[in-house]
Design a protein around this motif. Structure first.
Motif, PDB file in Angstrom:
ATOM      1  N   GLU A 143       6.844   9.337  -9.292  1.00  0.00           N
ATOM      2  CA  GLU A 143       7.347   8.932  -8.423  1.00  0.00           C
ATOM      3  C   GLU A 143       7.304   7.345  -8.505  1.00  0.00           C
ATOM      4  OE1 GLU A 143       6.686  11.275  -5.252  1.00  0.00           O
ATOM      5  OE2 GLU A 143       8.266  12.412  -5.316  1.00  0.00           O
ATOM      6  N   SER A 144       6.271   7.585  -8.708  1.00  0.00           N
ATOM      7  CA  SER A 144       5.290   5.679  -8.747  1.00  0.00           C
ATOM      8  C   SER A 144       5.677   5.259  -9.802  1.00  0.00           C
ATOM      9  CB  SER A 144       3.662   5.759  -9.173  1.00  0.00           C
ATOM     10  OG  SER A 144       3.921   6.267 -10.585  1.00  0.00           O
ATOM     11  N   LYS A 145       7.205   5.552 -10.922  1.00  0.00           N
ATOM     12  CA  LYS A 145       7.551   4.358 -11.943  1.00  0.00           C
ATOM     13  C   LYS A 145       8.800   4.376 -11.224  1.00  0.00           C
ATOM     14  CE  LYS A 145       3.567   3.688 -14.409  1.00  0.00           C
ATOM     15  NZ  LYS A 145       2.916   2.200 -14.544  1.00  0.00           N
ATOM     16  N   LEU A 146       9.225   5.226 -10.595  1.00  0.00           N
ATOM     17  CA  LEU A 146      10.341   4.907 -10.754  1.00  0.00           C
ATOM     18  C   LEU A 146      10.816   4.814  -9.190  1.00  0.00           C
ATOM     19  CD1 LEU A 146      11.823   8.455 -11.561  1.00  0.00           C
ATOM     20  CD2 LEU A 146      12.380   6.383 -13.061  1.00  0.00           C
ATOM     21  N   ASN A 147      11.889   3.835  -8.931  1.00  0.00           N
ATOM     22  CA  ASN A 147      12.512   3.404  -7.466  1.00  0.00           C
ATOM     23  C   ASN A 147      13.719   4.432  -7.096  1.00  0.00           C
ATOM     24  OD1 ASN A 147      12.730   1.277  -5.531  1.00  0.00           O
ATOM     25  ND2 ASN A 147      13.199  -0.274  -6.529  1.00  0.00           N
ATOM     26  N   ARG A 148      13.169   3.974  -5.908  1.00  0.00           N
ATOM     27  CA  ARG A 148      13.905   5.136  -4.602  1.00  0.00           C
ATOM     28  C   ARG A 148      14.731   3.931  -3.793  1.00  0.00           C
ATOM     29  NH1 ARG A 148      13.219  11.095  -4.501  1.00  0.00           N
ATOM     30  NH2 ARG A 148      11.446  11.950  -4.976  1.00  0.00           N
ATOM     31  N   GLU A 149      14.748   3.082  -4.054  1.00  0.00           N
ATOM     32  CA  GLU A 149      15.518   2.209  -3.408  1.00  0.00           C
ATOM     33  C   GLU A 149      16.463   1.934  -4.669  1.00  0.00           C
ATOM     34  OE1 GLU A 149      15.525   1.028  -0.757  1.00  0.00           O
ATOM     35  OE2 GLU A 149      13.115   2.250   0.010  1.00  0.00           O
ATOM     36  N   GLU A 150      16.597   2.058  -5.819  1.00  0.00           N
ATOM     37  CA  GLU A 150      17.612   1.893  -6.593  1.00  0.00           C
ATOM     38  C   GLU A 150      17.820   2.751  -6.911  1.00  0.00           C
ATOM     39  OE1 GLU A 150      15.751   0.610 -10.126  1.00  0.00           O
ATOM     40  OE2 GLU A 150      15.323  -1.693  -9.242  1.00  0.00           O
TER      41      GLU A 150
END
Length: 155
Positions: free
Chosen positions: A56-63
């Motif tokens: 989760e720290s490496k993926l962007n939930r905004e995108e």
């Protein structure tokens, strides 16, 4: 859409220096991410949580909006990677061949090309009234099997 290779790369980064290994990474078209890991001594829930937070720290939930599930390879599920064979040497397994023939026995040897299972076979010896069970080593090539899975025993 989140790429499977991106998730796998993140998982591999977390695995560095750890004794865990990746069993499977799957990303569905609607961005449901499933990561399965395994370890010779089993998988701890705390490590699944740690890996989940790392991803989760490496993926962007905004995108990308995604659903993430991190867990251990299911017990009793077919093996997906060679390392699962290695960690189950000495354990009871079930092997189903592509032709439908099923064998059960103890996983004895494993290498990159084949594996050996010691199964019980009924043999009637000359002069004997009843057949007796003897151990027989059966060699399997990975291409000829449909699945191999760990058998849970309650002995």
């Amino acid at each position: 859409m989140i790429e499977k290779s991106t998730v796998r790369q993140i998982v591999e980064e977390w695995l560095q220096g750890k004794e865990y290994f990746v069993v499977d990474v799957n990303v569905s078209p609607d961005d449901k991410i499933l990561v399965e890991i395994d370890h010779t001594e089993g998988v701890w829930i705390e490590d699944c949580v740690e890996l989940s937070r790392f991803i989760e720290s490496k993926l962007n939930r905004e995108e990308e909006d995604y659903e993430l599930e991190v867990g251990s390879a299911g017990i009793g599920q077919p093996f997906k990677v060679l390392q699962q064979y290695y960690i189950h040497i000495g354990c009871d397994v079930e092997v189903l061949l592509k032709n439908g023939t099923k064998y059960t026995g103890v996983l004895k040897e494993v290498n990159e090309d084949k594996f050996v299972v010691t199964a019980k076979k009924k043999v009637k010896e000359e002069g004997a009234k009843r057949p007796k069970l003897v151990d027989e080593d059966i060699c399997f090539v990975y291409d000829e099997i449909k699945y191999t899975k760990y058998l849970i025993s309650f002995k």
